[in-house]
Design a protein around this motif. Structure first.
Motif, short mmCIF file in Angstrom:
data_model
loop_
_atom_site.label_atom_id
_atom_site.label_comp_id
_atom_site.label_asym_id
_atom_site.label_seq_id
_atom_site.Cartn_x
_atom_site.Cartn_y
_atom_site.Cartn_z
N SER A 196 0.81 -1.23 0.00
CA SER A 196 0.00 0.00 0.00
C SER A 196 0.84 1.27 0.00
O SER A 196 0.28 2.38 0.03
N GLN B 258 -3.67 -7.25 -13.43
CA GLN B 258 -4.90 -7.02 -12.66
C GLN B 258 -4.65 -7.22 -11.17
O GLN B 258 -5.14 -6.45 -10.33
N LYS C 143 -2.20 -4.10 -9.97
CA LYS C 143 -2.36 -2.72 -10.42
C LYS C 143 -2.57 -1.73 -9.28
O LYS C 143 -2.23 -0.55 -9.41
N GLN C 144 -3.10 -2.18 -8.16
CA GLN C 144 -3.34 -1.27 -7.04
C GLN C 144 -2.14 -1.17 -6.09
O GLN C 144 -2.21 -0.45 -5.09
N HIS C 145 -1.08 -1.88 -6.41
CA HIS C 145 0.02 -2.00 -5.45
C HIS C 145 1.34 -1.45 -5.97
O HIS C 145 2.40 -1.77 -5.43
N GLN C 146 1.32 -0.63 -7.01
CA GLN C 146 2.55 -0.03 -7.54
C GLN C 146 3.58 -1.12 -7.84
O GLN C 146 4.76 -1.00 -7.51
#
Length: 400
Positions: free
Chosen positions: A24, A42, A45-48
């Motif tokens: 995060s 996929q 993608k939210q975790h750099q």
């Protein structure tokens, strides 16, 4: 920036913990190349984070992308997580490429190097025998430094794999560090390693991981809530048993290992170590899924497959191991509590290509597995030979 590099499950289980710990953090770029756990855009993608496919060794694509990110984003801190035993082909080519960027002084590099498993145990047995350990490691570090500057190459060598802390701040994540306490030479090696080492644990999640991080850890391994519930129900059954197989990337070798396992499983049924009263599950080796049907058939008609991509170490961490576990000798089997081990299969014929004699002898010497559960059933079948029978001796199990 963090780089995660490996092709083995033991290291993967711990590297994943570090990844989710920093998932995060929007200021930390994560670049991953794991042979045994391909991840999708996929999933990340939210975790750099980015994933690059890997084969046996680090790929030029990964090295080039890492260098590009370091240069374009002006990275000042770089933490590399990789396999210690194979650092010569995982860490070394990466660091040599980074040096060519001519930004060494502006880049703070730290290393987290993880044991390979049984190979690491064998290598430290070699180190224990060195009368001039410290001097040999210093020489290895000097050779590494010269090679990193373009003055030669490196190869697999125990002294070099234990010399990285002389070049960069390094933490060695060691499998069975306590096993070095068996001799004077072992204790000397243990004490020498101790300031730079952490013993690897697989009995539970790291205590600092939050509930959300633990959930992400399991999800990235494919352990959805539904799968977790199913495996938990099976693991709680009193007669639950998990057979862990072996395999190879080479198809010919893989087929041979399958034939040996089928034969060994037949002997286990004959000896009543496997029975129809047991609820049996099978976890194949992630190297190759071919021949799984043959092993499931040998185990019995009611045997069920476990998710193959989930390392045994992760099942242990998540509390999803069945009551009893048995299978072919491997690094994973040595992480299981002795009371859970039903048997370990190995090949005791030193002259054969797939012999486990040296490793099995070390496992017995260090008392990592009860001797009576070490079964030499993986030798090559001899034409017209009599059926194998396991008999007990004062030294443990033997064949007749």
């Amino acid at each position: 920036m963090k780089l995660y590099i490996d092709s083995t499950s033991m290291s993967l289980a711990h590297q994943m913990a570090d990844l989710v710990r920093h998932a995060s953090d929007p200021h930390c770029i994560k670049l991953i190349t794991w042979l045994r756990l391909p991840l999708t855009e996929q999933q990340l993608k939210q975790h750099q984070a980015l994933y690059v496919p890997q084969m046996a060794a680090i790929s030029p694509d990964f090295i080039n992308l890492a260098c590009k990110i370091i240069r374009d984003h002006r990275i000042t801190r770089l933490n590399i997580h990789s396999n210690q035993t194979h650092a010569w082909r995982g860490v070394f080519p990466l660091l040599r490429a980074i040096r060519q960027l001519k930004i060494d002084e502006a880049l703070d590099i730290t290393l987290d190097l993880y044991d390979d498993g049984t190979l690491s145990l064998m290598q430290r047995e070699q180190l224990k025998c060195l009368p001039t350990l410290e001097q040999d490691v210093v020489k290895a570090a000097q050779a590494l430094k010269i090679a990193l500057s373009g003055g030669g190459s490196v190869q697999s060598d125990p002294t070099q794999s234990h010399a990285w802390h002389l070049l960069y701040p390094t933490r060695y994540h060691v499998f069975r560090l306590s096993a070095l306490s068996d001799t004077v030479q072992g204790r000397h090696l243990r004490d020498w390693l101790a300031p730079h080492a952490t013993e690897m644990q697989f009995s539970a999640f790291p205590v600092d991981l939050t509930d959300d991080q633990r959930s992400l850890y399991l999800t990235l391994f494919g352990l959805t809530e539904a799968i977790r519930e199913s495996l938990h129900r099976f693991a709680q059954e009193e007669t639950s048993f998990l057979y862990t197989g072996t395999g190879s990337w080479d198809r010919g070798m893989h087929d041979e290992l399958c034939r040996r396992q089928v034969r060994a499983i037949g002997a286990l049924h004959a000896q009543k170590r496997l029975s129809c009263d047991m609820q049996i599950a099978y976890k194949g080796h992630p190297a190759n899924r071919a021949n799984d049907a043959d092993i499931l058939k040998a185990l019995g008609g009611q045997a069920v497959p476990y998710p193959h991509q989930i390392p045994l170490e992760v099942l242990s961490i998540a509390g999803l191991l069945p009551r009893r576990v048995g299978g072919v000798l491997s690094s994973s089997s040595l992480n299981i509590k002795p009371e859970r081990i039903a048997f370990i299969l190995y090949n005791d014929r030193a002259e054969e290509r797939y012999s486990d004699t040296s490793l099995a002898n070390l496992v017995k010497k260090l008392d990592l597995v009860p001797a009576d559960r070490m079964l030499p059933l993986m030798a090559k079948e001899v034409p017209d030979s009599k059926p194998l029978v396991v008999r007990e001796t004062p030294q443990g199990a033997a064949l007749s």
